[in-house]
Design a protein around this motif. Structure first.
Motif, PDB file in Angstrom:
ATOM      1  N   GLY A 233      27.723  -5.206 -15.966  1.00 16.59           N
ATOM      2  CA  GLY A 233      28.388  -4.081 -15.300  1.00 16.59           C
ATOM      3  C   GLY A 233      27.520  -2.854 -15.481  1.00 16.59           C
ATOM      4  O   GLY A 233      26.915  -2.669 -16.535  1.00 16.59           O
ATOM      5  N   ALA A 234      27.415  -2.026 -14.463  1.00 15.54           N
ATOM      6  CA  ALA A 234      26.547  -0.850 -14.557  1.00 15.54           C
ATOM      7  C   ALA A 234      27.111   0.308 -13.758  1.00 15.54           C
ATOM      8  O   ALA A 234      27.648   0.127 -12.667  1.00 15.54           O
ATOM      9  N   SER A 235      26.988   1.501 -14.321  1.00 17.78           N
ATOM     10  CA  SER A 235      27.484   2.676 -13.595  1.00 17.78           C
ATOM     11  C   SER A 235      26.454   3.189 -12.602  1.00 17.78           C
ATOM     12  O   SER A 235      26.808   3.841 -11.633  1.00 17.78           O
ATOM     13  N   ASP A 236      25.162   2.902 -12.819  1.00 14.56           N
ATOM     14  CA  ASP A 236      24.110   3.399 -11.913  1.00 14.56           C
ATOM     15  C   ASP A 236      24.212   4.919 -11.801  1.00 14.56           C
ATOM     16  O   ASP A 236      24.086   5.496 -10.718  1.00 14.56           O
ATOM     17  N   TYR A 237      24.441   5.536 -12.935  1.00 12.72           N
ATOM     18  CA  TYR A 237      24.659   6.995 -12.997  1.00 12.72           C
ATOM     19  C   TYR A 237      23.381   7.739 -12.616  1.00 12.72           C
ATOM     20  O   TYR A 237      22.293   7.402 -13.082  1.00 12.72           O
ATOM     21  N   HIS A 238      23.525   8.768 -11.759  1.00 13.09           N
ATOM     22  CA  HIS A 238      22.379   9.582 -11.326  1.00 13.09           C
ATOM     23  C   HIS A 238      22.647  11.071 -11.567  1.00 13.09           C
ATOM     24  O   HIS A 238      22.149  11.918 -10.825  1.00 13.09           O
ATOM     25  N   GLY A 239      23.479  11.420 -12.565  1.00 15.32           N
ATOM     26  CA  GLY A 239      23.842  12.826 -12.748  1.00 15.32           C
ATOM     27  C   GLY A 239      24.639  13.305 -11.543  1.00 15.32           C
ATOM     28  O   GLY A 239      25.499  12.588 -11.016  1.00 15.32           O
ATOM     29  N   ALA A 240      24.300  14.517 -11.074  1.00 15.82           N
ATOM     30  CA  ALA A 240      25.023  15.070  -9.922  1.00 15.82           C
ATOM     31  C   ALA A 240      24.535  14.475  -8.608  1.00 15.82           C
ATOM     32  O   ALA A 240      25.047  14.808  -7.541  1.00 15.82           O
ATOM     33  N   GLY A 241      23.533  13.568  -8.679  1.00 14.85           N
ATOM     34  CA  GLY A 241      22.918  13.052  -7.465  1.00 14.85           C
ATOM     35  C   GLY A 241      23.747  12.009  -6.739  1.00 14.85           C
ATOM     36  O   GLY A 241      23.466  11.680  -5.591  1.00 14.85           O
ATOM     37  N   LYS A 242      24.755  11.475  -7.419  1.00 16.63           N
ATOM     38  CA  LYS A 242      25.595  10.449  -6.810  1.00 16.63           C
ATOM     39  C   LYS A 242      26.998  10.616  -7.339  1.00 16.63           C
ATOM     40  O   LYS A 242      27.204  11.228  -8.383  1.00 16.63           O
ATOM     41  N   LEU A 243      27.949   9.990  -6.654  1.00 16.16           N
ATOM     42  CA  LEU A 243      29.342  10.131  -7.091  1.00 16.16           C
ATOM     43  C   LEU A 243      29.614   9.321  -8.359  1.00 16.16           C
ATOM     44  O   LEU A 243      30.574   9.580  -9.079  1.00 16.16           O
ATOM     45  N   ASN A 244      28.761   8.351  -8.662  1.00 15.57           N
ATOM     46  CA  ASN A 244      28.976   7.422  -9.782  1.00 15.57           C
ATOM     47  C   ASN A 244      29.209   8.147 -11.109  1.00 15.57           C
ATOM     48  O   ASN A 244      28.412   8.993 -11.495  1.00 15.57           O
ATOM     49  N   ARG A 245      30.301   7.776 -11.789  1.00 18.59           N
ATOM     50  CA  ARG A 245      30.578   8.352 -13.106  1.00 18.59           C
ATOM     51  C   ARG A 245      29.953   7.492 -14.196  1.00 18.59           C
ATOM     52  O   ARG A 245      29.931   6.258 -14.089  1.00 18.59           O
ATOM     53  N   LEU A 246      29.453   8.148 -15.211  1.00 18.92           N
ATOM     54  CA  LEU A 246      28.829   7.410 -16.312  1.00 18.92           C
ATOM     55  C   LEU A 246      29.880   6.513 -16.981  1.00 18.92           C
ATOM     56  O   LEU A 246      30.966   6.977 -17.315  1.00 18.92           O
ATOM     57  N   GLY A 247      29.548   5.238 -17.117  1.00 19.57           N
ATOM     58  CA  GLY A 247      30.468   4.316 -17.780  1.00 19.57           C
ATOM     59  C   GLY A 247      31.571   3.784 -16.884  1.00 19.57           C
ATOM     60  O   GLY A 247      32.494   3.139 -17.364  1.00 19.57           O
ATOM     61  N   GLU A 248      31.492   4.029 -15.583  1.00 18.92           N
ATOM     62  CA  GLU A 248      32.592   3.560 -14.717  1.00 18.92           C
ATOM     63  C   GLU A 248      32.622   2.033 -14.595  1.00 18.92           C
ATOM     64  O   GLU A 248      33.643   1.449 -14.276  1.00 18.92           O
ATOM     65  N   ASN A 249      31.474   1.394 -14.805  1.00 20.57           N
ATOM     66  CA  ASN A 249      31.431  -0.075 -14.900  1.00 20.57           C
ATOM     67  C   ASN A 249      30.661  -0.410 -16.170  1.00 20.57           C
ATOM     68  O   ASN A 249      29.597   0.161 -16.418  1.00 20.57           O
ATOM     69  N   LEU A 250      31.215  -1.324 -16.948  1.00 19.05           N
ATOM     70  CA  LEU A 250      30.641  -1.596 -18.273  1.00 19.05           C
ATOM     71  C   LEU A 250      30.182  -3.044 -18.391  1.00 19.05           C
ATOM     72  O   LEU A 250      30.664  -3.924 -17.688  1.00 19.05           O
ATOM     73  N   THR A 251      29.228  -3.250 -19.297  1.00 14.34           N
ATOM     74  CA  THR A 251      28.795  -4.600 -19.661  1.00 14.34           C
ATOM     75  C   THR A 251      29.547  -4.984 -20.928  1.00 14.34           C
ATOM     76  O   THR A 251      29.618  -4.186 -21.874  1.00 14.34           O
ATOM     77  N   THR A 252      30.105  -6.178 -20.975  1.00 15.00           N
ATOM     78  CA  THR A 252      30.882  -6.580 -22.152  1.00 15.00           C
ATOM     79  C   THR A 252      29.941  -6.797 -23.340  1.00 15.00           C
ATOM     80  O   THR A 252      28.748  -7.100 -23.149  1.00 15.00           O
ATOM     81  N   PRO A 253      30.459  -6.667 -24.570  1.00 13.91           N
ATOM     82  CA  PRO A 253      29.626  -6.934 -25.751  1.00 13.91           C
ATOM     83  C   PRO A 253      29.028  -8.349 -25.718  1.00 13.91           C
ATOM     84  O   PRO A 253      27.882  -8.549 -26.110  1.00 13.91           O
ATOM     85  N   GLU A 254      29.790  -9.327 -25.196  1.00 13.80           N
ATOM     86  CA  GLU A 254      29.290 -10.711 -25.142  1.00 13.80           C
ATOM     87  C   GLU A 254      28.102 -10.801 -24.191  1.00 13.80           C
ATOM     88  O   GLU A 254      27.093 -11.448 -24.489  1.00 13.80           O
ATOM     89  N   ALA A 255      28.219 -10.149 -23.041  1.00 15.74           N
ATOM     90  CA  ALA A 255      27.123 -10.181 -22.061  1.00 15.74           C
ATOM     91  C   ALA A 255      25.907  -9.450 -22.634  1.00 15.74           C
ATOM     92  O   ALA A 255      24.765  -9.901 -22.485  1.00 15.74           O
ATOM     93  N   PHE A 256      26.154  -8.334 -23.310  1.00 13.27           N
ATOM     94  CA  PHE A 256      25.030  -7.598 -23.900  1.00 13.27           C
ATOM     95  C   PHE A 256      24.317  -8.461 -24.933  1.00 13.27           C
ATOM     96  O   PHE A 256      23.078  -8.503 -24.976  1.00 13.27           O
ATOM     97  N   ALA A 257      25.082  -9.179 -25.736  1.00 16.54           N
ATOM     98  CA  ALA A 257      24.464 -10.044 -26.752  1.00 16.54           C
ATOM     99  C   ALA A 257      23.618 -11.125 -26.087  1.00 16.54           C
ATOM    100  O   ALA A 257      22.514 -11.454 -26.541  1.00 16.54           O
ATOM    101  N   ALA A 258      24.110 -11.664 -24.964  1.00 17.51           N
ATOM    102  CA  ALA A 258      23.362 -12.715 -24.251  1.00 17.51           C
ATOM    103  C   ALA A 258      22.078 -12.143 -23.654  1.00 17.51           C
ATOM    104  O   ALA A 258      21.022 -12.783 -23.658  1.00 17.51           O
ATOM    105  N   LEU A 259      22.166 -10.915 -23.165  1.00 17.69           N
ATOM    106  CA  LEU A 259      20.976 -10.262 -22.599  1.00 17.69           C
ATOM    107  C   LEU A 259      19.931 -10.074 -23.705  1.00 17.69           C
ATOM    108  O   LEU A 259      18.748 -10.372 -23.540  1.00 17.69           O
TER     109      LEU A 259
END
Ligand code: AMP
Length: 264
Positions: A233-259
């Protein structure tokens, strides 16, 4: 250091305010923000993941390939990105030349909006249109002028997606496909290409992303499952450059561990 509007340190501070615990910085085609971000992340108590969003192509379509933890001094990756950054400049000049036929925009105005950027992109052209008062924000500039199907659009050189996947792996990094189902931006690559990327060493695939419909999220979760790819999961945050909010989509701890387990 590319088309976000916050500084690398500013992104880390914003992430800490959102109470995230792990955050990656993935500028387009450059690693130049890592050291500033890493120092600030450590100061605010965040786990920092160095990353890149590499511009690549597959069958003429744009593919954004994320590389997590690649070596900062990997010669092949650095050369690949340097060529892309260089060629983005001529491409941006040509877009500006075309847009200037119909809108009040100059090359000088664009460079004034990209002074601190290592990687020049359409968002900087959007900023110049906003500053000229003809567009209300970046989003409107993309919708009306800068989108992929526009007559002003010019592509830029980018390495083949499969070559980039192999280069990221060879450089010790973990490759992941960014927003593969963002079909509102234009045509997306067929599933057969995701299969080919998986065979080349792809590790992760974004499932949870603002630009994915519910249907795309379901499709990509199934693909991840079938190919054994880590669903991200990713927020694709660009500051004020996009509507995307930081943390609006998250990667689970399990997925992060696998990565992380896939790091060389
Ligand atoms: P480029 O790399 O020059 O082809 O431009 C692509 C960049 O534009 C990516 O970072 C996108 O996130 C950004 N972008 C695409 N659509 C929009 C939009 N509607 N609003 C703001 N930024 C956008």
């Amino acid at each position: 250091m590319s088309d976000g509007t916050d500084t690398p340190a500013g992104v880390m501070r914003a992430a800490a305010e959102e109470q995230l615990d792990v955050v990656a910085l993935t500028d387009h085609d450059t690693v130049s923000g890592w050291s500033e971000a890493e120092a600030e992340a450590s100061r605010v108590g965040l786990r920092f993941v160095p990353g890149i969003e590499i511009s690549t192509r597959s069958r003429g379509l744009s593919v954004h390939l994320l590389a997590y933890w690649p070596r900062a001094d990997d010669a092949e990756l650095l050369a690949m990105m340097a060529r892309t950054r260089d060629e983005r400049v001529g491409r941006a000049r040509e877009i500006v030349r075309r847009v200037s036929r119909d809108y009040p925009i100059t090359w000088e105005a664009v460079t004034a909006h990209s002074e601190s950027a290592e990687t020049l992109g359409r968002p900087h052209i959007a900023d110049a249109l906003v500053a000229a008062g003809v567009m209300s924000n970046r989003d409107a500039a993309f919708t009306e002028v800068l989108h992929d199907g526009s007559p002003y659009y010019v592509p830029h050189y980018a390495p083949e997606a499969l070559d980039a996947v192999r280069a990221v792996r060879a450089g010790g990094g973990v490759p992941a496909f960014a927003h593969p189902g963002a079909d509102g931006r234009g045509r997306v690559v067929p599933t057969s290409e995701i299969d080919a990327m998986a065979r080349a060493g792809l590790v992760g695939i974004e499932v949870e992303h603002r630009d994915h419909s519910d249907g795309q999220r379901e499709r990509l979760a199934r693909i991840a499952d079938r190919l054994g790819l880590v669903p991200l999961g990713a927020s694709d945050y660009h500051g004020a450059g996009k509507l995307n909010r930081l943390g609006e989509n998250l990667t689970t701890p399990e997925a992060f561990a696998a990565l992380e387990a896939a790091r060389a």
